[in-house]
Scaffold this motif. Structure first.
Motif, mmCIF file in Angstrom:
data_model
loop_
_atom_site.group_PDB
_atom_site.id
_atom_site.type_symbol
_atom_site.label_atom_id
_atom_site.label_comp_id
_atom_site.label_asym_id
_atom_site.label_seq_id
_atom_site.Cartn_x
_atom_site.Cartn_y
_atom_site.Cartn_z
ATOM 1 N N GLY A 32 26.303 48.769 43.215
ATOM 2 C CA GLY A 32 25.893 47.434 42.816
ATOM 3 C C GLY A 32 25.603 46.542 44.014
ATOM 4 O O GLY A 32 24.888 45.539 43.895
ATOM 5 N N CYS A 33 26.128 46.909 45.174
ATOM 6 C CA CYS A 33 25.870 46.129 46.393
ATOM 7 C C CYS A 33 24.397 46.185 46.793
ATOM 8 O O CYS A 33 23.955 45.402 47.630
ATOM 9 N N GLU A 52 21.991 45.777 44.536
ATOM 10 C CA GLU A 52 21.255 44.914 43.612
ATOM 11 C C GLU A 52 21.013 43.547 44.230
ATOM 12 O O GLU A 52 21.911 42.957 44.838
ATOM 13 N N ASN A 67 23.629 40.440 44.076
ATOM 14 C CA ASN A 67 25.006 40.861 43.832
ATOM 15 C C ASN A 67 25.903 40.359 44.970
ATOM 16 O O ASN A 67 25.581 40.519 46.141
ATOM 17 N N ARG A 120 29.637 40.301 44.202
ATOM 18 C CA ARG A 120 30.970 40.392 43.603
ATOM 19 C C ARG A 120 31.876 41.394 44.304
ATOM 20 O O ARG A 120 33.085 41.373 44.117
ATOM 21 N N TYR A 177 26.674 46.111 52.364
ATOM 22 C CA TYR A 177 25.605 45.522 51.559
ATOM 23 C C TYR A 177 24.241 45.832 52.172
ATOM 24 O O TYR A 177 23.281 46.158 51.464
ATOM 25 N N PRO A 234 29.228 49.161 39.966
ATOM 26 C CA PRO A 234 30.186 48.309 40.670
ATOM 27 C C PRO A 234 31.321 49.192 41.183
ATOM 28 O O PRO A 234 31.274 50.422 41.037
ATOM 29 N N TYR A 265 21.918 50.872 35.691
ATOM 30 C CA TYR A 265 22.586 49.623 36.053
ATOM 31 C C TYR A 265 23.776 49.417 35.115
ATOM 32 O O TYR A 265 23.736 49.815 33.965
ATOM 33 N N GLN A 308 29.116 44.381 34.714
ATOM 34 C CA GLN A 308 30.474 44.192 35.211
ATOM 35 C C GLN A 308 31.264 43.319 34.255
ATOM 36 O O GLN A 308 30.725 42.368 33.684
#
Length: 239
Positions: A142-143, A145, A148, A150, A158, A188, A235, A238
């Motif tokens: 998810g890093c 995206e 993102n 979170r 990232y 995530p 995807y 979360q």
């Protein structure tokens, strides 16, 4: 699904999700080629695959070192004439404060996750193109995206994952005409129990956290689809 006859490469398979995926695919009949930065870690995973009845080969590969990637590709080519699936899983995780992280670790995180993914894909592409069902699967996170924020991962992680996202996006467009499916996962943070332990099955009983087994099932589902079914990305919402 029965993966007998599939030849699958999993990078970063010495531990964590790479190990879990290698064991699952090996249990399903695939011949698995696992790499890790240390050969003993790769061999430990290969032995785990063999314990569940699968075929496995271990290789050393430091994704942060181009020469190590080339040596891995050459060694792999001596073992198999073609590869059906490449799973780009290897990418070192880094957390901690932005200014506190060691410079060498920052550079290694980006080199292995970004350049390493590109180089290993480039090196193994000729073997993939000799397959009748070539797939490239990348565990982006998810890093990768846009927007993102979170995860508690370091900014360098990232950066590496955003690079992977951009790479797989253009790669998908350019390899699709050649029959290669490029599949990316953007999970995530997730739970990752031992795939040979009792908690692997127990984690299915509930809970809100995403599980490694669910991600394994996503990969198995995507590569098991007929060739006219192209699942480009996964995807995850979360909680």
């Amino acid at each position: 699904m029965d993966f007998t006859g599939y030849r699958v490469v999993v990078t970063g398979a010495g531990r964590g999700f790479g190990r879990a995926l290698a064991v699952s695919l090996g249990r399903g009949g695939a011949e698995v080629f696992v790499s890790a930065r240390r050969f003993d870690a790769a061999e430990e995973t290969a032995q785990a695959v063999r314990r569940v009845g699968g075929r496995a080969h271990a290789f050393e590969c430091d994704l942060a070192e181009p020469e190590s990637v080339r040596e891995f590709a050459e060694a792999l080519a001596e073992t198999a004439d073609a590869v059906d699936v490449l799973v780009n899983n290897g990418a070192p995780y880094l957390d901690g404060g932005f200014t506190e992280a060691d410079d060498a670790l920052v550079a290694e995180t980006i080199a292995a996750g970004a350049a390493g993914t590109v180089l290993v894909t480039k090196a193994l592409l000729p073997m993939l193109l000799r397959s009748e069902r070539p797939d490239i699967v990348t565990m982006v996170s998810g890093c990768g995206e846009y927007g993102n924020h979170r995860s508690e991962a370091h900014e360098a992680f990232y950066a590496a994952k955003s690079a992977q996202a951009g790479f797989t996006e253009v790669l998908s467009k350019r390899l699709r005409p050649k029959g290669v499916r490029v599949i990316s996962l953007y999970p995530p943070d997730f739970d990752n129990p031992d795939p040979l332990g009792p908690e692997w099955d127990a984690e299915r009983r509930g809970g809100d956290a995403l599980s490694a087994r669910s991600l394994v099932d996503c990969v198995r589902f995507a590569i098991g689809q007929p060739r006219d079914c192209f699942i480009k990305s996964f995807y995850f919402e979360q909680v």
